[in-house]
Design a protein around this motif. Sequence first.
Motif, mmCIF file in Angstrom:
data_model
loop_
_atom_site.group_PDB
_atom_site.id
_atom_site.type_symbol
_atom_site.label_atom_id
_atom_site.label_comp_id
_atom_site.label_asym_id
_atom_site.label_seq_id
_atom_site.Cartn_x
_atom_site.Cartn_y
_atom_site.Cartn_z
ATOM 1 N N UNK A 1 46.268 55.898 48.538
ATOM 2 C CA UNK A 1 45.064 55.789 47.757
ATOM 3 C C UNK A 1 45.299 56.565 46.464
ATOM 4 N N UNK A 2 45.000 55.930 45.322
ATOM 5 C CA UNK A 2 45.209 56.565 44.017
ATOM 6 C C UNK A 2 43.982 56.345 43.139
ATOM 7 N N UNK A 3 43.860 57.173 42.099
ATOM 8 C CA UNK A 3 42.871 56.929 41.050
ATOM 9 C C UNK A 3 43.340 55.691 40.304
ATOM 10 N N UNK A 4 42.398 54.803 39.967
ATOM 11 C CA UNK A 4 42.777 53.561 39.294
ATOM 12 C C UNK A 4 41.608 53.084 38.446
ATOM 13 N N UNK A 5 41.867 52.823 37.186
ATOM 14 C CA UNK A 5 40.817 52.399 36.261
ATOM 15 C C UNK A 5 41.086 50.967 35.839
ATOM 16 N N UNK A 6 40.119 50.102 36.098
ATOM 17 C CA UNK A 6 40.291 48.682 35.810
ATOM 18 C C UNK A 6 38.944 48.028 35.558
ATOM 19 N N UNK A 7 38.966 46.967 34.783
ATOM 20 C CA UNK A 7 37.774 46.148 34.581
ATOM 21 C C UNK A 7 37.631 45.099 35.683
ATOM 22 N N UNK A 8 38.652 44.981 36.522
ATOM 23 C CA UNK A 8 38.617 43.995 37.601
ATOM 24 C C UNK A 8 37.677 44.478 38.702
ATOM 25 N N UNK A 9 36.977 43.557 39.368
ATOM 26 C CA UNK A 9 36.034 43.959 40.419
ATOM 27 C C UNK A 9 36.735 44.429 41.696
ATOM 28 N N UNK A 10 35.986 45.183 42.479
ATOM 29 C CA UNK A 10 36.449 45.639 43.786
ATOM 30 C C UNK A 10 36.918 44.431 44.599
ATOM 31 N N UNK A 11 38.015 44.621 45.337
ATOM 32 C CA UNK A 11 38.536 43.540 46.161
ATOM 33 C C UNK A 11 39.550 42.662 45.456
ATOM 34 N N UNK A 12 39.868 42.978 44.203
ATOM 35 C CA UNK A 12 40.874 42.226 43.449
ATOM 36 C C UNK A 12 42.250 42.838 43.695
ATOM 37 N N UNK A 13 43.264 42.002 43.716
ATOM 38 C CA UNK A 13 44.651 42.452 43.776
ATOM 39 C C UNK A 13 45.196 42.404 42.349
ATOM 40 N N UNK A 14 45.760 43.527 41.892
ATOM 41 C CA UNK A 14 46.395 43.594 40.577
ATOM 42 C C UNK A 14 47.841 44.008 40.786
ATOM 43 N N UNK A 15 48.774 43.244 40.215
ATOM 44 C CA UNK A 15 50.193 43.547 40.338
ATOM 45 C C UNK A 15 50.720 44.007 38.986
ATOM 46 N N UNK A 16 51.291 45.200 38.972
ATOM 47 C CA UNK A 16 51.936 45.780 37.795
ATOM 48 C C UNK A 16 53.434 45.556 37.981
ATOM 49 N N UNK A 17 53.953 44.491 37.380
ATOM 50 C CA UNK A 17 55.348 44.116 37.612
ATOM 51 C C UNK A 17 56.326 45.102 36.994
ATOM 52 N N UNK A 18 55.967 45.710 35.887
ATOM 53 C CA UNK A 18 56.885 46.643 35.224
ATOM 54 C C UNK A 18 57.135 47.878 36.089
ATOM 55 N N UNK A 19 56.083 48.390 36.701
ATOM 56 C CA UNK A 19 56.206 49.616 37.494
ATOM 57 C C UNK A 19 56.348 49.363 38.995
ATOM 58 N N UNK A 20 56.371 48.090 39.388
ATOM 59 C CA UNK A 20 56.595 47.692 40.787
ATOM 60 C C UNK A 20 55.523 48.200 41.743
ATOM 61 N N UNK A 21 54.255 48.000 41.342
ATOM 62 C CA UNK A 21 53.136 48.366 42.205
ATOM 63 C C UNK A 21 52.150 47.215 42.316
ATOM 64 N N UNK A 22 51.544 47.113 43.483
ATOM 65 C CA UNK A 22 50.421 46.214 43.719
ATOM 66 C C UNK A 22 49.237 47.106 44.071
ATOM 67 N N UNK A 23 48.087 46.833 43.447
ATOM 68 C CA UNK A 23 46.872 47.612 43.677
ATOM 69 C C UNK A 23 45.810 46.732 44.320
#
Length: 153
Positions: A1-23
């Motif tokens: 579990x991490x702090x994460x700031x996004x405009x995407x709604x709760x329950x969305x999957x966001x993939x950061x390909x550059x840093x190799x993370x899925x949120x």
Amino acid sequence: MVKYFSDEPEGTVVVDTRNHYLYWIWENNTAMRYGVGVGREGFQWFGRANVARKARWPRWVPPEEMKKRQPELPDSMEGGPNNPLGARALYLHGKGGGDTGYRLHGTAEPWSIGSDVSSGCIRMFNEDVIDLYRRAPVGTAVLVLEHISDRAG
């Protein structure tokens, strides 16, 4: 579990390909973060999609383009621990409802997590994709980005 700031709604999957993370976005500027392997140069895919279907121990059918590059590949492979899709797969469809050909899936090659190695799909440790499979229902929004700047902490 991490702090994460996004405009995407709760329950969305966001993939950061550059840093190799899925949120997996939660409430109150938090997210569950998973390490991933992503598409190698020339095989990346970025954009929005939805989880159209999910499979446990999915059957793998290599795309024709992959078969042309690697003719030694089988026509298909039943699910199991040696299957390239691993323990679970979430199939991504685009805005028009068509299959993007890309998946969020487990892997039989756990050492590939954190690398640019796949033919475009997002690879996860099997235990992580099992966890995401349980959390993300069919219809879940997925956003695959080339780079996320300063959203995670």
